[in-house]
Design a protein around this motif. Structure first.
Motif, short mmCIF file in Angstrom:
data_model
loop_
_atom_site.label_atom_id
_atom_site.label_comp_id
_atom_site.label_asym_id
_atom_site.label_seq_id
_atom_site.Cartn_x
_atom_site.Cartn_y
_atom_site.Cartn_z
N ALA A 28 0.82 -1.21 0.00
CA ALA A 28 0.00 0.00 0.00
C ALA A 28 0.85 1.26 0.00
O ALA A 28 0.47 2.29 -0.58
N LEU A 29 2.02 1.19 0.64
CA LEU A 29 2.90 2.37 0.73
C LEU A 29 3.98 2.38 -0.35
O LEU A 29 4.84 3.26 -0.34
N TYR A 30 3.92 1.42 -1.26
CA TYR A 30 4.90 1.31 -2.34
C TYR A 30 6.32 1.17 -1.78
O TYR A 30 7.26 1.84 -2.23
N ARG A 31 6.48 0.33 -0.78
CA ARG A 31 7.79 0.04 -0.16
C ARG A 31 8.06 -1.45 -0.25
O ARG A 31 7.14 -2.26 -0.44
N VAL A 32 9.30 -1.79 -0.02
CA VAL A 32 9.63 -3.21 0.12
C VAL A 32 9.32 -3.61 1.56
O VAL A 32 9.40 -2.78 2.49
N PRO A 33 8.96 -4.88 1.82
CA PRO A 33 8.61 -5.29 3.18
C PRO A 33 9.72 -5.02 4.20
O PRO A 33 9.44 -4.71 5.35
N SER A 34 10.99 -5.13 3.77
CA SER A 34 12.08 -4.91 4.72
C SER A 34 12.10 -3.47 5.24
O SER A 34 12.50 -3.20 6.38
N ALA A 35 11.66 -2.52 4.41
CA ALA A 35 11.61 -1.12 4.83
C ALA A 35 10.57 -0.92 5.92
O ALA A 35 10.77 -0.15 6.87
N ILE A 36 9.44 -1.65 5.81
CA ILE A 36 8.39 -1.56 6.83
C ILE A 36 8.90 -2.15 8.14
O ILE A 36 8.73 -1.57 9.22
#
Length: 309
Positions: A28-36
């Motif tokens: 949803a935030l257009y990020r890679v999971p590792s960034a979250i």
């Protein structure tokens, strides 16, 4: 001093809660999971707290995490609102418009215009206030209102104003009233000024803070009951607490029902013209919207015009 919680961290918490998982939040935030994952871990480490805990296969918010999310959403909404407000102002729309109305007029007459405006700009704050006599000009002069309705007489010196005139109040637009059991009703009419001094007058004081105050229909040395607005004044008359003038359009139903009596008195009430007014220099789009709407349909002018018939 503890490190501040970033808006970015609050956005991540919000996304995880809304979408149900770290992976879905990342999408949803257009990020890679590792960034979250990194954002959450950094938040927990910097503040020595636990935001999520594992329950089975799911990560759920801890009580601390739930508190952060609850208050964080308020902060996120406030920042979004602030950005929208700044954008509106950049395009000429005010963040808030304050309209002051002379207390002799019913405030609800402007409600239809407010509803129309809310469809145009639902996020602009609108503030209504009652002012009395010279207080209408004073609040405009001192910047407490952007637009005034029913300002009596000529505008004060020192500022430039634009105005729309309201119809002149006809002779008899105000009536001197008392409750039917008030002792003034038993006296021979017209009641003389000296006799009126014996009785309390119900008065809404002029709300002006700097400009010279105005008074209408008062007798020297007469005791006074000061009330905050026209509704309170009407109720005080109905309760037999005093005598005085009321706008006829407000008193008419109670005169017809016998709850009030009109008294002939040896007083001359001189009323000024009334105006809708605003600062000439104010080019705010919300103000201009209301000015044009009042030019097109003015319920206060209609009320006064009706009293002329």
């Amino acid at each position: 001093m503890p490190a501040q919680i970033s808006l970015e961290a609050l956005k991540v918490l919000d996304a995880i809660d809304r979408h149900g998982s770290f992976a879905a939040a990342a999408e949803a935030l257009y990020r890679v999971p590792s960034a979250i994952t990194y954002t959450v871990q950094r938040l927990e480490e910097e503040h020595d707290i636990k935001v999520f805990e594992k329950q089975g296969r799911r990560m759920v918010l801890t009580p601390v995490g739930r508190m952060l999310l609850q208050h964080g959403r308020q902060i996120l909404e406030a920042t979004e609102s602030l950005a929208e407000m700044a954008q509106r102002m950049a395009h000429g729309w005010e963040a808030q418009l304050t309209i002051a109305i002379n207390g002799i007029f019913p405030i609800e007459l402007i409600f239809p215009l407010l509803r129309r405006f809310q469809k145009v700009q639902p996020d602009i704050h609108l503030a209504l206030r009652y002012e009395t006599l010279a207080g209408t000009w004073d609040c405009l002069h001192e910047g407490r209102a952007d637009l005034v309705i029913g300002a009596p007489g000529l505008p004060p010196q020192g500022r430039s104003y634009d105005t729309l005139p309201l119809p002149l109040m006809p002779e008899g637009a105000f009536c001197y009233v008392a409750a039917p059991d008030h002792p003034v009703c038993a006296l021979e009419q017209p009641v003389k000024r000296d006799v009126l001094r014996r009785f309390t007058s119900v008065v809404i004081p002029d709300s002006s803070k700097r400009l010279p105050a105005l008074t209408y229909g008062l007798v020297e040395s007469q005791s006074r009951l000061f009330v905050p607005d026209m509704d309170a004044k009407l109720k005080a008359h109905l309760a037999g607490l005093g005598i005085g003038y009321l706008p006829r359009f407000r008193a008419a139903p109670y005169l017809a029902s016998g709850e009030l009596r009109e008294i002939a008195v040896e007083l001359v009430r001189t009323d000024h013209s009334h105006y809708i007014a605003w600062h000439s220099s104010n080019r705010g789009r919300a103000l201009q919207w209301f000015v044009e709407a009042l030019r097109e349909h003015n319920p206060y002018a209609e009320l006064l015009a009706e009293s002329l018939r």
